[in-house]
Motif scaffolding. Structure first.
Motif, PDB file in Angstrom:
ATOM      1  N   TYR A  11      -4.190  -5.992   7.576  1.00 17.91           N
ATOM      2  CA  TYR A  11      -2.884  -5.398   7.287  1.00 17.91           C
ATOM      3  C   TYR A  11      -1.723  -6.105   7.978  1.00 17.91           C
ATOM      4  N   SER A  33      -1.526  -4.654   2.623  1.00 18.78           N
ATOM      5  CA  SER A  33      -2.897  -5.073   2.896  1.00 18.78           C
ATOM      6  C   SER A  33      -3.119  -6.477   2.343  1.00 18.78           C
ATOM      7  N   GLU A  71       0.842  -1.199   0.000  1.00 21.16           N
ATOM      8  CA  GLU A  71       0.000   0.000   0.000  1.00 21.16           C
ATOM      9  C   GLU A  71       0.880   1.253   0.000  1.00 21.16           C
TER      10      GLU A  71
END
Length: 153
Positions: free
Chosen positions: A101, A144, A76
């Motif tokens: 995450y 993620s 991310e």
């Protein structure tokens, strides 16, 4: 609760494998076996992984384990650019809830789901970020993964 520390969780230098096990609902032994074999770790390896910079992203040990166990990991970069250097406690509240995450803080790694943090030292159901021992650590990598569903666990 879908997300939990694996039943075979152990304390030790294994934050990365433990976080992968939490995020993929796999036994820690399976995750450790994959990382050990995939990275030619020695017989004495206890679970430490590289969790800094490029070594935590696509080519990293834990990223490859997340992919191997079907978590669909994505680096991310937008979230990293926005939150890099901020304390974990402030970043957790800002993460979108549609994914789970794998977050690296320095050389440490933890799983983060719905405001709860998991590593080898947390309660089986994770710790609320305000009670987590590493809440003041600085975030440097955010990956993620797909959220688990009831049928996947």
């Amino acid at each position: 609760m879908i997300y939990r520390q694996p039943a075979d969780a152990t304390s030790g230098p294994n934050c990365g494998p433990t976080s992968v096990a939490v995020l993929t609902a796999n036994p820690l032994a399976n995750v450790m076996a994959f990382i050990k074999a995939d990275n030619n770790k020695p017989a004495t390896w206890k679970g430490s992984t590289e969790n800094r910079g490029r070594k935590a992203n696509e080519g990293g040990e834990c990223f490859k384990a997340l992919a191997h166990f079907g978590a669909n990991p994505k680096v991310e970069t937008g979230l990293e650019d926005q939150h890099r250097g901020r304390q974990l406690r402030s970043v957790v509240a800002a993460l979108p809830c549609d994914r789970a995450y794998f977050v690296c803080t320095g050389s440490h790694a933890q799983a983060v789901v719905d405001g709860r943090v998991y590593d080898q030292s947390t309660a089986p159901e994770g710790d609320a970020v305000y009670a987590y021992w590493g809440r003041n650590k600085k975030v440097n990598v955010i990956i993620s993964v797909d959220r688990l569903t009831e049928t996947k666990s």
